[in-house]
Write a protein that holds these residues in place. Structure first.
Motif, PDB file in Angstrom:
ATOM      1  N   ALA A  83       0.842  -1.194   0.000  1.00 28.92           N
ATOM      2  CA  ALA A  83       0.000   0.000   0.000  1.00 28.92           C
ATOM      3  C   ALA A  83       0.875   1.240   0.000  1.00 28.92           C
ATOM      4  CB  ALA A  83      -0.923   0.007   1.223  1.00 28.92           C
ATOM      5  N   VAL A  84       0.472   2.212  -0.808  1.00 28.89           N
ATOM      6  CA  VAL A  84       1.083   3.541  -0.782  1.00 28.89           C
ATOM      7  C   VAL A  84      -0.041   4.499  -0.422  1.00 28.89           C
ATOM      8  CG1 VAL A  84       2.319   5.326  -2.058  1.00 28.89           C
ATOM      9  CG2 VAL A  84       2.802   2.909  -2.523  1.00 28.89           C
ATOM     10  N   LEU A  85       0.172   5.248   0.659  1.00 27.41           N
ATOM     11  CA  LEU A  85      -0.856   6.102   1.230  1.00 27.41           C
ATOM     12  C   LEU A  85      -0.485   7.575   1.076  1.00 27.41           C
ATOM     13  CD1 LEU A  85      -3.359   6.614   3.094  1.00 27.41           C
ATOM     14  CD2 LEU A  85      -1.820   6.268   5.041  1.00 27.41           C
ATOM     15  N   PHE A  86      -1.403   8.345   0.492  1.00 23.63           N
ATOM     16  CA  PHE A  86      -1.305   9.805   0.464  1.00 23.63           C
ATOM     17  C   PHE A  86      -2.453  10.324   1.325  1.00 23.63           C
ATOM     18  CE2 PHE A  86       0.787   8.505  -3.404  1.00 23.63           C
ATOM     19  CZ  PHE A  86       1.826   9.404  -3.572  1.00 23.63           C
ATOM     20  N   ASN A  87      -2.208  10.510   2.605  1.00 28.04           N
ATOM     21  CA  ASN A  87      -3.238  10.946   3.538  1.00 28.04           C
ATOM     22  C   ASN A  87      -3.016  12.429   3.833  1.00 28.04           C
ATOM     23  OD1 ASN A  87      -5.327  10.984   5.390  1.00 28.04           O
ATOM     24  ND2 ASN A  87      -4.077  10.194   7.060  1.00 28.04           N
ATOM     25  N   SER A 110      -0.491  -7.381  -6.970  1.00 27.27           N
ATOM     26  CA  SER A 110      -1.263  -8.312  -6.161  1.00 27.27           C
ATOM     27  C   SER A 110      -2.711  -7.838  -6.119  1.00 27.27           C
ATOM     28  CB  SER A 110      -0.688  -8.347  -4.737  1.00 27.27           C
ATOM     29  OG  SER A 110      -1.662  -8.774  -3.808  1.00 27.27           O
ATOM     30  N   PRO A 111      -3.670  -8.761  -5.980  1.00 28.26           N
ATOM     31  CA  PRO A 111      -5.073  -8.345  -5.850  1.00 28.26           C
ATOM     32  C   PRO A 111      -5.313  -7.484  -4.614  1.00 28.26           C
ATOM     33  CG  PRO A 111      -4.941 -10.692  -6.316  1.00 28.26           C
ATOM     34  CD  PRO A 111      -3.533 -10.231  -6.045  1.00 28.26           C
ATOM     35  N   HIS A 112      -4.401  -7.558  -3.648  1.00 31.43           N
ATOM     36  CA  HIS A 112      -4.606  -6.836  -2.392  1.00 31.43           C
ATOM     37  C   HIS A 112      -3.823  -5.532  -2.313  1.00 31.43           C
ATOM     38  CE1 HIS A 112      -6.934 -10.164  -0.952  1.00 31.43           C
ATOM     39  NE2 HIS A 112      -5.947 -10.987  -1.185  1.00 31.43           N
ATOM     40  N   SER A 113      -3.007  -5.213  -3.293  1.00 27.77           N
ATOM     41  CA  SER A 113      -2.238  -3.970  -3.270  1.00 27.77           C
ATOM     42  C   SER A 113      -3.161  -2.777  -3.481  1.00 27.77           C
ATOM     43  CB  SER A 113      -1.161  -3.993  -4.350  1.00 27.77           C
ATOM     44  OG  SER A 113      -0.209  -4.988  -4.069  1.00 27.77           O
ATOM     45  N   ARG A 114      -2.845  -1.686  -2.801  1.00 24.95           N
ATOM     46  CA  ARG A 114      -3.693  -0.501  -2.849  1.00 24.95           C
ATOM     47  C   ARG A 114      -2.860   0.777  -2.894  1.00 24.95           C
ATOM     48  NH1 ARG A 114      -6.647  -4.060  -3.775  1.00 24.95           N
ATOM     49  NH2 ARG A 114      -8.567  -4.656  -2.726  1.00 24.95           N
ATOM     50  N   LEU A 115      -3.326   1.713  -3.679  1.00 26.29           N
ATOM     51  CA  LEU A 115      -2.817   3.081  -3.657  1.00 26.29           C
ATOM     52  C   LEU A 115      -3.975   3.907  -3.096  1.00 26.29           C
ATOM     53  CD1 LEU A 115      -1.010   4.700  -6.724  1.00 26.29           C
ATOM     54  CD2 LEU A 115      -2.030   5.962  -4.853  1.00 26.29           C
ATOM     55  N   VAL A 116      -3.788   4.507  -1.939  1.00 26.96           N
ATOM     56  CA  VAL A 116      -4.874   5.174  -1.222  1.00 26.96           C
ATOM     57  C   VAL A 116      -4.646   6.682  -1.218  1.00 26.96           C
ATOM     58  CG1 VAL A 116      -6.118   5.344   0.971  1.00 26.96           C
ATOM     59  CG2 VAL A 116      -5.124   3.149   0.267  1.00 26.96           C
ATOM     60  N   VAL A 117      -5.677   7.422  -1.638  1.00 26.43           N
ATOM     61  CA  VAL A 117      -5.628   8.880  -1.628  1.00 26.43           C
ATOM     62  C   VAL A 117      -6.750   9.355  -0.704  1.00 26.43           C
ATOM     63  CG1 VAL A 117      -5.706  10.988  -2.998  1.00 26.43           C
ATOM     64  CG2 VAL A 117      -4.771   8.882  -4.005  1.00 26.43           C
ATOM     65  N   ALA A 118      -6.369  10.097   0.336  1.00 26.58           N
ATOM     66  CA  ALA A 118      -7.350  10.492   1.347  1.00 26.58           C
ATOM     67  C   ALA A 118      -7.100  11.917   1.824  1.00 26.58           C
ATOM     68  CB  ALA A 118      -7.275   9.531   2.541  1.00 26.58           C
ATOM     69  N   HIS A 119      -8.173  12.552   2.259  1.00 22.30           N
ATOM     70  CA  HIS A 119      -8.083  13.824   2.974  1.00 22.30           C
ATOM     71  C   HIS A 119      -9.311  13.921   3.868  1.00 22.30           C
ATOM     72  CE1 HIS A 119      -7.490  17.910   4.147  1.00 22.30           C
ATOM     73  NE2 HIS A 119      -6.375  17.988   3.451  1.00 22.30           N
ATOM     74  N   VAL A 120      -9.074  13.942   5.176  1.00 22.23           N
ATOM     75  CA  VAL A 120     -10.179  13.894   6.131  1.00 22.23           C
ATOM     76  C   VAL A 120     -11.117  15.088   6.001  1.00 22.23           C
ATOM     77  CG1 VAL A 120      -8.942  15.030   8.041  1.00 22.23           C
ATOM     78  CG2 VAL A 120     -10.750  13.348   8.543  1.00 22.23           C
ATOM     79  N   SER A 121     -10.604  16.225   5.521  1.00 22.12           N
ATOM     80  CA  SER A 121     -11.445  17.425   5.401  1.00 22.12           C
ATOM     81  C   SER A 121     -12.085  17.574   4.024  1.00 22.12           C
ATOM     82  CB  SER A 121     -10.621  18.672   5.725  1.00 22.12           C
ATOM     83  OG  SER A 121     -10.154  18.611   7.054  1.00 22.12           O
ATOM     84  N   GLY A 122     -11.739  16.698   3.089  1.00 19.00           N
ATOM     85  CA  GLY A 122     -12.411  16.664   1.799  1.00 19.00           C
ATOM     86  C   GLY A 122     -11.849  17.597   0.735  1.00 19.00           C
ATOM     87  N   ALA A 123     -12.358  17.399  -0.484  1.00 16.77           N
ATOM     88  CA  ALA A 123     -11.872  18.129  -1.656  1.00 16.77           C
ATOM     89  C   ALA A 123     -12.180  19.620  -1.584  1.00 16.77           C
ATOM     90  CB  ALA A 123     -12.486  17.527  -2.923  1.00 16.77           C
ATOM     91  N   LEU A 180     -11.810   9.866   0.206  1.00 12.66           N
ATOM     92  CA  LEU A 180     -11.164   8.561   0.368  1.00 12.66           C
ATOM     93  C   LEU A 180     -11.405   7.738  -0.889  1.00 12.66           C
ATOM     94  CD1 LEU A 180      -9.637   6.401   1.958  1.00 12.66           C
ATOM     95  CD2 LEU A 180     -11.802   5.777   3.041  1.00 12.66           C
ATOM     96  N   VAL A 181     -10.331   7.534  -1.656  1.00 10.57           N
ATOM     97  CA  VAL A 181     -10.414   6.765  -2.891  1.00 10.57           C
ATOM     98  C   VAL A 181      -9.243   5.788  -2.925  1.00 10.57           C
ATOM     99  CG1 VAL A 181     -10.406   6.874  -5.410  1.00 10.57           C
ATOM    100  CG2 VAL A 181     -11.534   8.669  -4.108  1.00 10.57           C
ATOM    101  N   VAL A 182      -9.514   4.593  -3.407  1.00  9.41           N
ATOM    102  CA  VAL A 182      -8.512   3.538  -3.494  1.00  9.41           C
ATOM    103  C   VAL A 182      -8.316   3.167  -4.963  1.00  9.41           C
ATOM    104  CG1 VAL A 182      -7.996   1.139  -2.864  1.00  9.41           C
ATOM    105  CG2 VAL A 182      -9.143   2.641  -1.218  1.00  9.41           C
ATOM    106  N   LEU A 183      -7.072   2.995  -5.357  1.00  5.16           N
ATOM    107  CA  LEU A 183      -6.755   2.479  -6.690  1.00  5.16           C
ATOM    108  C   LEU A 183      -6.156   1.093  -6.498  1.00  5.16           C
ATOM    109  CD1 LEU A 183      -5.050   5.653  -8.239  1.00  5.16           C
ATOM    110  CD2 LEU A 183      -7.458   5.038  -8.224  1.00  5.16           C
ATOM    111  N   ARG A 184      -6.659   0.119  -7.278  1.00  5.57           N
ATOM    112  CA  ARG A 184      -6.148  -1.255  -7.183  1.00  5.57           C
ATOM    113  C   ARG A 184      -5.928  -1.812  -8.578  1.00  5.57           C
ATOM    114  NH1 ARG A 184     -10.158  -4.700  -8.568  1.00  5.57           N
ATOM    115  NH2 ARG A 184     -12.280  -3.954  -8.350  1.00  5.57           N
ATOM    116  N   TRP A 185      -5.053  -2.810  -8.671  1.00  2.64           N
ATOM    117  CA  TRP A 185      -4.706  -3.390  -9.971  1.00  2.64           C
ATOM    118  C   TRP A 185      -5.897  -4.068 -10.629  1.00  2.64           C
ATOM    119  CZ3 TRP A 185      -0.581  -1.365 -11.657  1.00  2.64           C
ATOM    120  CH2 TRP A 185       0.541  -1.142 -10.841  1.00  2.64           C
ATOM    121  N   ASP A 186      -5.966  -3.985 -11.955  1.00 10.12           N
ATOM    122  CA  ASP A 186      -6.965  -4.736 -12.712  1.00 10.12           C
ATOM    123  C   ASP A 186      -6.431  -6.137 -13.013  1.00 10.12           C
ATOM    124  OD1 ASP A 186      -5.238  -4.575 -14.932  1.00 10.12           O
ATOM    125  OD2 ASP A 186      -6.337  -2.909 -15.836  1.00 10.12           O
ATOM    126  N   GLY A 187      -7.238  -6.941 -13.684  1.00  3.79           N
ATOM    127  CA  GLY A 187      -6.882  -8.336 -13.946  1.00  3.79           C
ATOM    128  C   GLY A 187      -5.603  -8.523 -14.731  1.00  3.79           C
TER     129      GLY A 187
END
Length: 205
Positions: A83-87, A110-123, A180-187
């Motif tokens: 996981a790579v997190l941009f919080n 991997s099916p479980h790998s995630r790139l996470v983009v988040a901001h608690v206060s929103g766009a 809060l948006v997650v990007l994950r690998w396709d097939g």
């Protein structure tokens, strides 16, 4: 919050390798560990020496490094993180497209790998920040359409948490207040197409 997206589905507790970009004082680490991150395989990266001193004091023995993500990503071995997190961090990059491209290169296939983009206060908050501090806040949070345009060519799919709803317009509106948006690998790239594997209520965006 963001921690669940980063760690969810990454395997047994304490096995997930996480890169926390713009980690600040390391406040996300306990939540990431609760969600499956391994503190021994965690790397926090920040530009602020003051924040990193606080992080090291709060989390002794954990890896925190000072430096630029783009420089570190260019020098890092590929595919080393689950996981790579941009919080609360992506808005400090002038080119979110290039930033997410580099981040995807650090993700394991991997099916479980995630790139996470988040901001608690929103766009909406980030947009105000950008207007008030354009020298510091260099970009705004990507829309779902922008993220899809970035993700597709990289072999990633955009996933949003189910609590944001299923209709794109409602999701986009919700992201204005809590991002809060997650990007994950396709097939084709080591993941799965369509609905993601069960991991606590993620739904396609």
């Amino acid at each position: 919050g963001a921690a669940g997206g980063a760690g969810g589905g990454g395997g047994a507790g304490g096995t997930v390798a996480v890169l926390d970009v713009g980690c600040g004082d390391g406040a996300a680490l306990p939540y990431l560990c609760e969600a499956g991150a391994d503190a021994a395989r965690y790397a926090g990266l920040d530009l602020s020496s003051r924040m990193l001193r606080a992080a090291r004091a709060s989390h002794p023995g954990v890896r925190f490094e000072q430096g630029s993500f783009l420089t570190a990503a260019a020098a890092a071995p590929p595919a080393q993180y689950d996981a790579v997190l941009f919080n609360g961090a992506l808005q400090f990059f002038a080119d979110p497209v290039a930033t997410l491209q580099q981040a995807s290169g650090l993700l394991r296939r991997s099916p479980h790998s995630r790139l996470v983009v988040a901001h608690v206060s929103g766009a909406a908050f980030v947009e105000r920040e950008r207007q008030e501090n354009p020298m510091t806040v260099l970009s705004t949070m990507p829309t779902l359409a922008e993220l899809s345009a970035i993700a597709g060519p990289l072999g990633l799919q955009v996933v949003t948490p189910s609590f944001l709803g299923t209709e794109p317009e409602k999701i986009e509106a919700a992201l204005r207040d809590f991002y809060l948006v997650v990007l994950r690998w396709d097939g084709e790239h080591g993941g799965v197409d369509g609905a993601p594997p069960p991991e606590g209520g993620a739904a396609e965006g």
